[in-house]
Write a protein that holds these residues in place. Structure first.
Motif, PDB file in Angstrom:
ATOM      1  N   LYS A   1      -3.155   5.353  -1.710  1.00 25.33           N
ATOM      2  CA  LYS A   1      -3.602   4.284  -2.596  1.00 25.33           C
ATOM      3  C   LYS A   1      -4.234   3.152  -1.795  1.00 25.33           C
ATOM      4  O   LYS A   1      -3.983   3.001  -0.602  1.00 25.33           O
ATOM      5  CB  LYS A   1      -2.425   3.729  -3.402  1.00 25.33           C
ATOM      6  N   LYS A   2      -5.050   2.368  -2.462  1.00 20.53           N
ATOM      7  CA  LYS A   2      -5.657   1.218  -1.805  1.00 20.53           C
ATOM      8  C   LYS A   2      -4.653   0.080  -1.724  1.00 20.53           C
ATOM      9  O   LYS A   2      -3.702   0.015  -2.500  1.00 20.53           O
ATOM     10  CB  LYS A   2      -6.918   0.775  -2.551  1.00 20.53           C
ATOM     11  N   ARG A   3      -4.866  -0.813  -0.777  1.00 28.86           N
ATOM     12  CA  ARG A   3      -3.990  -1.964  -0.626  1.00 28.86           C
ATOM     13  C   ARG A   3      -4.204  -2.932  -1.783  1.00 28.86           C
ATOM     14  O   ARG A   3      -5.338  -3.252  -2.138  1.00 28.86           O
ATOM     15  CB  ARG A   3      -4.266  -2.651   0.712  1.00 28.86           C
ATOM     16  N   GLU A   4      -3.109  -3.392  -2.381  1.00 29.40           N
ATOM     17  CA  GLU A   4      -3.203  -4.289  -3.516  1.00 29.40           C
ATOM     18  C   GLU A   4      -2.402  -5.564  -3.289  1.00 29.40           C
ATOM     19  O   GLU A   4      -1.371  -5.559  -2.620  1.00 29.40           O
ATOM     20  CB  GLU A   4      -2.718  -3.601  -4.793  1.00 29.40           C
TER      21      GLU A   4
ATOM     22  N   GLN B   1       0.830  -1.192   0.000  1.00 30.40           N
ATOM     23  CA  GLN B   1       0.000   0.000   0.000  1.00 30.40           C
ATOM     24  C   GLN B   1       0.871   1.250   0.000  1.00 30.40           C
ATOM     25  O   GLN B   1       1.692   1.443   0.888  1.00 30.40           O
ATOM     26  CB  GLN B   1      -0.928   0.008   1.216  1.00 30.40           C
TER      27      GLN B   1
ATOM     28  N   ASN C   1      -6.782 -11.040  -2.959  1.00 30.58           N
ATOM     29  CA  ASN C   1      -7.827 -10.191  -2.414  1.00 30.58           C
ATOM     30  C   ASN C   1      -7.683 -10.068  -0.901  1.00 30.58           C
ATOM     31  O   ASN C   1      -7.597 -11.077  -0.200  1.00 30.58           O
ATOM     32  CB  ASN C   1      -9.207 -10.747  -2.753  1.00 30.58           C
ATOM     33  N   THR C   2      -7.697  -8.849  -0.390  1.00 27.75           N
ATOM     34  CA  THR C   2      -7.522  -8.616   1.043  1.00 27.75           C
ATOM     35  C   THR C   2      -8.598  -9.281   1.884  1.00 27.75           C
ATOM     36  O   THR C   2      -8.329  -9.725   3.006  1.00 27.75           O
ATOM     37  CB  THR C   2      -7.497  -7.109   1.363  1.00 27.75           C
TER      38      THR C   2
END
Length: 128
Positions: A46-49, A42, A111-112
């Protein structure tokens, strides 16, 4: 309660390499061969990827398109440790990197929402 600790982050120049480690433990005892582990990152704002994932038993792996061919995930069950070897690093790889574990041994996901156990993360900065 699964405890995950990341290490190996730091500052590296573009084109350089870095290896991250994620070591897992649990008060009642932890067996890495029963958990799927993934790396996420992250960047600020930004979003966590998802970056990469390795399944519990068969060792199947998956990678985000942005790191495929440059990063390699591996594990050492005896040490309860998962590694992320990062080569040909780019400034775009700069982020806080987290490892996460899932008790679903056949899971292969970036996917988180599929992961319940998370480490505190380690900073990776790629800059000249």
């Amino acid at each position: 309660q699964v405890h995950l600790v990341e290490s190996g982050g730091g500052l590296v120049q573009p084109g350089g390499s870095l290896r991250l480690s994620c070591t897992a433990s649990e008060a009642s005892g932890f067996s890495l061969d029963l958990y799927t582990v993934a790396w996420f990152r992250q960047a600020p704002g930004k979003k966590r990827e998802g970056v990469s994932c390795i399944s519990a038993s068969d060792g199947y792996t998956s990678y985000a398109d942005s790191v495929k061919g440059r990063f390699t995930i591996s594990k050492d069950d005896a040490k309860n440790t998962v590694y992320l070897q990062m080569n040909s690093l780019k400034p775009e790889d700069t982020a806080f990197y987290f490892c996460a574990a899932s008790a679903h041994p056949e899971l292969l996901s970036l996917n988180t929402v599929d992961f319940r156990n998370w480490g505190q993360g380690t900073q990776v900065t790629v800059s000249s």
